[in-house]
Design a protein around this motif. Sequence first.
Motif, PDB file in Angstrom:
ATOM      1  N   GLU A 554       0.835  -1.216   0.000  1.00 25.46           N
ATOM      2  CA  GLU A 554       0.000   0.000   0.000  1.00 25.46           C
ATOM      3  C   GLU A 554       0.859   1.250   0.000  1.00 25.46           C
ATOM      4  N   THR A 555       1.952   1.226   0.732  1.00 24.83           N
ATOM      5  CA  THR A 555       2.847   2.392   0.757  1.00 24.83           C
ATOM      6  C   THR A 555       3.395   2.669  -0.633  1.00 24.83           C
ATOM      7  N   GLN A 556       3.812   1.622  -1.322  1.00 23.72           N
ATOM      8  CA  GLN A 556       4.346   1.801  -2.666  1.00 23.72           C
ATOM      9  C   GLN A 556       3.262   2.274  -3.628  1.00 23.72           C
ATOM     10  N   LYS A 557       2.051   1.753  -3.464  1.00 23.37           N
ATOM     11  CA  LYS A 557       0.953   2.193  -4.333  1.00 23.37           C
ATOM     12  C   LYS A 557       0.647   3.667  -4.115  1.00 23.37           C
ATOM     13  N   ASN A 558       0.669   4.106  -2.870  1.00 20.70           N
ATOM     14  CA  ASN A 558       0.472   5.527  -2.573  1.00 20.70           C
ATOM     15  C   ASN A 558       1.520   6.375  -3.275  1.00 20.70           C
ATOM     16  N   GLU A 559       2.767   5.997  -3.097  1.00 25.48           N
ATOM     17  CA  GLU A 559       3.870   6.776  -3.668  1.00 25.48           C
ATOM     18  C   GLU A 559       3.810   6.791  -5.197  1.00 25.48           C
ATOM     19  N   PHE A 560       3.567   5.634  -5.775  1.00 30.52           N
ATOM     20  CA  PHE A 560       3.523   5.550  -7.230  1.00 30.52           C
ATOM     21  C   PHE A 560       2.377   6.386  -7.790  1.00 30.52           C
ATOM     22  N   SER A 561       1.198   6.303  -7.171  1.00 37.60           N
ATOM     23  CA  SER A 561       0.023   7.038  -7.660  1.00 37.60           C
ATOM     24  C   SER A 561       0.244   8.540  -7.610  1.00 37.60           C
ATOM     25  N   ILE A 562       0.783   9.005  -6.502  1.00 36.66           N
ATOM     26  CA  ILE A 562       1.020  10.449  -6.356  1.00 36.66           C
ATOM     27  C   ILE A 562       2.034  10.930  -7.388  1.00 36.66           C
ATOM     28  N   ASN A 563       3.113  10.187  -7.549  1.00 33.67           N
ATOM     29  CA  ASN A 563       4.144  10.595  -8.512  1.00 33.67           C
ATOM     30  C   ASN A 563       3.621  10.578  -9.948  1.00 33.67           C
ATOM     31  N   TYR A 564       2.843   9.543 -10.270  1.00 29.68           N
ATOM     32  CA  TYR A 564       2.349   9.402 -11.641  1.00 29.68           C
ATOM     33  C   TYR A 564       1.404  10.542 -12.001  1.00 29.68           C
ATOM     34  N   LEU A 565       0.457  10.823 -11.122  1.00 30.18           N
ATOM     35  CA  LEU A 565      -0.532  11.860 -11.424  1.00 30.18           C
ATOM     36  C   LEU A 565       0.087  13.250 -11.408  1.00 30.18           C
ATOM     37  N   SER A 566       1.083  13.461 -10.545  1.00 31.32           N
ATOM     38  CA  SER A 566       1.694  14.795 -10.455  1.00 31.32           C
ATOM     39  C   SER A 566       2.389  15.206 -11.747  1.00 31.32           C
ATOM     40  N   GLU A 567       2.834  14.225 -12.507  1.00 34.40           N
ATOM     41  CA  GLU A 567       3.474  14.549 -13.785  1.00 34.40           C
ATOM     42  C   GLU A 567       2.508  15.247 -14.737  1.00 34.40           C
ATOM     43  N   TYR A 568       1.216  15.030 -14.540  1.00 40.27           N
ATOM     44  CA  TYR A 568       0.203  15.627 -15.409  1.00 40.27           C
ATOM     45  C   TYR A 568      -0.614  16.704 -14.690  1.00 40.27           C
ATOM     46  N   GLY A 569      -0.104  17.131 -13.529  1.00 39.80           N
ATOM     47  CA  GLY A 569      -0.792  18.174 -12.784  1.00 39.80           C
ATOM     48  C   GLY A 569      -2.103  17.724 -12.162  1.00 39.80           C
ATOM     49  N   LYS A 570      -2.206  16.416 -11.868  1.00 42.34           N
ATOM     50  CA  LYS A 570      -3.440  15.862 -11.321  1.00 42.34           C
ATOM     51  C   LYS A 570      -3.195  15.387  -9.887  1.00 42.34           C
ATOM     52  N   THR A 571      -4.286  15.370  -9.100  1.00 40.23           N
ATOM     53  CA  THR A 571      -4.212  14.813  -7.745  1.00 40.23           C
ATOM     54  C   THR A 571      -5.536  14.133  -7.417  1.00 40.23           C
ATOM     55  N   PHE A 572      -5.444  13.144  -6.532  1.00 36.58           N
ATOM     56  CA  PHE A 572      -6.637  12.500  -5.976  1.00 36.58           C
ATOM     57  C   PHE A 572      -6.932  13.127  -4.616  1.00 36.58           C
ATOM     58  N   THR A 573      -8.201  13.058  -4.212  1.00 40.55           N
ATOM     59  CA  THR A 573      -8.498  13.322  -2.808  1.00 40.55           C
ATOM     60  C   THR A 573      -8.003  12.116  -2.013  1.00 40.55           C
ATOM     61  N   SER A 574      -7.886  12.288  -0.711  1.00 39.73           N
ATOM     62  CA  SER A 574      -7.384  11.184   0.112  1.00 39.73           C
ATOM     63  C   SER A 574      -8.305   9.974   0.034  1.00 39.73           C
ATOM     64  N   SER A 575      -9.621  10.223  -0.047  1.00 44.49           N
ATOM     65  CA  SER A 575     -10.554   9.089  -0.112  1.00 44.49           C
ATOM     66  C   SER A 575     -10.450   8.374  -1.462  1.00 44.49           C
ATOM     67  N   GLN A 576     -10.278   9.139  -2.528  1.00 46.24           N
ATOM     68  CA  GLN A 576     -10.113   8.524  -3.849  1.00 46.24           C
ATOM     69  C   GLN A 576      -8.837   7.693  -3.903  1.00 46.24           C
ATOM     70  N   LEU A 577      -7.761   8.264  -3.337  1.00 48.82           N
ATOM     71  CA  LEU A 577      -6.491   7.550  -3.343  1.00 48.82           C
ATOM     72  C   LEU A 577      -6.590   6.264  -2.534  1.00 48.82           C
ATOM     73  N   GLN A 578      -7.239   6.332  -1.393  1.00 51.15           N
ATOM     74  CA  GLN A 578      -7.376   5.141  -0.553  1.00 51.15           C
ATOM     75  C   GLN A 578      -8.196   4.064  -1.255  1.00 51.15           C
ATOM     76  N   ARG A 579      -9.238   4.483  -1.979  1.00 50.87           N
ATOM     77  CA  ARG A 579     -10.070   3.505  -2.678  1.00 50.87           C
ATOM     78  C   ARG A 579      -9.254   2.744  -3.723  1.00 50.87           C
ATOM     79  N   VAL A 580      -8.359   3.456  -4.360  1.00 51.15           N
ATOM     80  CA  VAL A 580      -7.535   2.821  -5.392  1.00 51.15           C
ATOM     81  C   VAL A 580      -6.482   1.914  -4.757  1.00 51.15           C
ATOM     82  N   VAL A 581      -5.762   2.404  -3.767  1.00 51.95           N
ATOM     83  CA  VAL A 581      -4.624   1.636  -3.248  1.00 51.95           C
ATOM     84  C   VAL A 581      -5.062   0.472  -2.369  1.00 51.95           C
ATOM     85  N   GLN A 582      -6.259   0.538  -1.814  1.00 51.24           N
ATOM     86  CA  GLN A 582      -6.723  -0.559  -0.968  1.00 51.24           C
ATOM     87  C   GLN A 582      -7.343  -1.696  -1.770  1.00 51.24           C
TER      88      GLN A 582
END
Length: 1059
Positions: A554-582
Amino acid sequence: MRHASELDKYTKARASVPPVAEPTPSFSSYSGMKSQCSGITPSFNRVALAPPNPSKSSTPASSFHRTPVDRVPAPKSTFQGSDVDSLLASMEEGVPDTTQSALPSMLSGEISQALKKLEEVFNAGFINEEEYQERKQYLESMVPLKICPVKKAGNYQVTHRSKTAMKKRQVRVFLSSTFLDMQRERDELLKNVFPKIKEHCSKRGIAFSEVDLRWGITAEQSESGDALSICLNEIDKCRPFFVSLIGDRYGWVPSTIKEDILIKYPFISQLDSPRSITEMEVLYGALNDVESASRALFYMRKSSDLLETGDNPEKMRDLKHRIRVSGLPLKFYNEPGDLANHVLKDLSDAILNEFPENQDPDPLDAENALHSAYAATKQRNYLWHSGMYETLSEKLCTNQSGVLVVGPPGIGKASLLANWHERYSHEKQGNEVILSHYIGCTSDPALNTVIVSHILSTIKREFEIQDEIPADPKEMLREFPRWLTFVPASCRFIVLLDGMHRLENREAALEMRWLPEEIPSHVKFIISMSASSTPHLALNNRGWPSIYLQGFSETQKNEFSINYLSEYGKTFTSSQLQRVVQCPQTDSPLFLQAILEELRLFGIYEQIDTKINWYLEARTPEELFKKIIERLETDYTPQFVQDTLCSLQCSRMGLSETELIGITGATRMQLSQLLMALSAYVSNKSGLLCFCHEYMTQAVQSYYLERKPYLINEYKEKIIAYFSHGPGTSDKPRKADELPWILSQTNPEKLPEALCDLEVFLQLYTQTRRYELKRFWLMVHGVTVGHAMQKAVNEYAAEPAQMGKMLTKVARFLREMLDYATAETLLQRAILAYRSVYGEYHAAAGKAFYLLAEVHWNATELKKAEPFALKALEIRERVLGPNHLHVAMSLCGLGEIFVDSDPPKAQRYLERALKIRLLHFGPNHPLIARILQDLSVIADSQGDSQRAIQLCSRACQIREKTLGPMHPHLATSLESLAATYKLAGEPEKAEPLLKRAITINNKIHGPVHPSMESCLRWLALVAKDLGQEAEHDRYLRDADAVKDKLALMNIKVGERVDE
């Protein structure tokens, strides 16, 4: 030439061995014109060596072989051995004994040579450094003479080529113009200019395509701003090639531009007033950065006779002025024909400047560039598992030959190899060469021979090996173990192989028997594959350790998701991110990345939660990719999406953008839009588009082709039509890639038409594809290959020298297809063609005469072969000189011709060949071993069994030294030596040699092979001589069982071909 019938020298009759499919032998001992080893006869060619089968005949066993009493009396002086004696004297040192410290009786004059041989053994990895130093000191201490210094261990320096990344061999030209006033110009370029440039680029291995987006833009696309985004994106993909046609129309000016386009292309916001799409193309493609626009070309029409008054004269005058003063290439024209001449010359020159002919990459550079580019795509946003780099590096320091990286598709095996390579390259110390090969990243088929060719090419160049890589794919696989010994022990050679489970299973390639079991300790393999796949099980049984890759935490999924989306100027809310990584499915890096890619493209933020839930309904990567296809059909025309994806799926090696447009009927704008949406799932391999992931391939197969199986033939017929009589018919390399392969699956009776296109024939009749060409012809019924090819040659128009080359190539192919009569006819025509240009004496004519001799030898017409072989020798000696390797080749062929009718003459020819090859290769080379074995046959046939044993023993030594202890050619020599011992009345010496030959043959060929039957029959005869009646009967039963199985196998092969 296949080895002379050795058993005929030992026996009064021979048994028949069931025929097996085999390469057509050359009449010379080694037939490869360019390869020093490619013609070495494999053991399965030795049908003549098979001993008689006493149990199948009423003739007594003793009549089937000559005992010493049966031997035809011949004085020992009949074998003229004086020349051979002197040659052998210079070779007496033989193969260095790697099991003892030194040769105690060595003469002082041999010390320097012994040191060199010792160093060769060390560099080949047969002894370690400690033993090398010990033996070296011992040799140096034997005499108090000054010894020439030899290269010290560890001083080997790898000569690396430039580390500068090779340019991608692709040219995409963006064509910018207004629409209404430039239709005639565009037609002229598209119909008459670009096809010529594409044909020229194709011959140089450059993929060419033009991008003309003015075709097919809808009003909706223009108003929405999609057209501008696609145009600017294509300009980036086409850099530095940009062609602008300027008339009097300024072009359409969009009323609004989307915010995301302004963010991505900030120069638009800096403009002082709204500009047309055409001007923004010119600005972005060239004028904003004149220094970088090195290949931009501008063309202005002189008159405006073709149009009414321009739509925005003031802005048009300003744009023209800025182009004139920019310093970029600018030419004026009156008519479209004038423009065509300018563009053809200027663009051809620009391509030549970008890719100079004298800097064309060799095949190895080009292949390495593709693998490096693929690896670079896997190094983005990589997250190391804790300790994984260290674990993989430590595994290489063990005694194991390699390590396996194992996991399901999409888990990150290729990414691990790519990132390990990148990190290790920066941290490594000492002399190391690392080679990466990613199956599926090039347009080559997924064959083990492609991998081995890549490895051997690297060894040859990096370590300056003089031997040529065998042309025959089967011979190349047999030589693979020997080539690994060429890597010096002072340099570590690391080979990374990714995706081994994706190999085409030809010749049981997935069972990994082609990968040597005996690998030098300084050569290491890192191989990735799916868990429990056939390659994994095969190498696991060898004891190779496995590293099993786990999914993301889960830690790696969090880090990967944040880095990937930031390249395109995008972000998830914390609840959206949790839904994906869990979600457990996102443990797979591929699954997670695909979902993030899809979500970042979704434009309605208010519906992002619904979209997340919809994608997470997929339980497997294949289900996820089906949802991606559904999304594509929603965003674009469903039929167009289906046409594009199914065309790619049904092609063999992928399709270029131009080919996709021609096959699907889409506009360039439609394709560009869809390819932008598919950028994460479709890769570009040297201009060919294909799916990046196995799961995308499976999804297309399941979503379209399994639901409607008739679609498979429908799309294959579209590809056939494109390359048969559509725009693709002139692109011979691509036509050769796709058309025969698809016809073989759908309509084999149409294969002759495709295969008789001589330009296609030349593409297929190459080192790596000639067996593919033969396989296609074997599928043809009702058409004789010789008749069809002769008709094609008769219709071929070329100047005499080129005609001679074509006739020679076709004749050589027909000889391999066993059509000797037609081959002879074509070679006679080739000789006449060469004579009309070069006169009687020329190397090309010498080659044609040599091939004529081979044709007659193959047809067992030795008397007819003789004059052609003599003429080939005469021409080669006169043109190439008396010590040329081709002269040695001709001498060997003559030795084969006279071995039965005039053994002393055959001996003289072979001795001359031996002298030449000794000059080129030294005493330890497979070609030397082959001549010695031929000479041993002559010696034995004339009653000199001791000389035959001496020569054959030396051949065994050389082959074991140069080819390794488990090579089939060594088994051939061992069997011949055993036969010589048996017939000399020493069966006790023959028995262990035959058993060793059986061990080698069983390891290489398996238990059912002609070589196994041959050895078993010899063993039966030896057992009888030794009084071992039970063993004699058992060996005969085993030999008969092999023979019966071979017969059944041949029947089954025939049935498959007929079907």
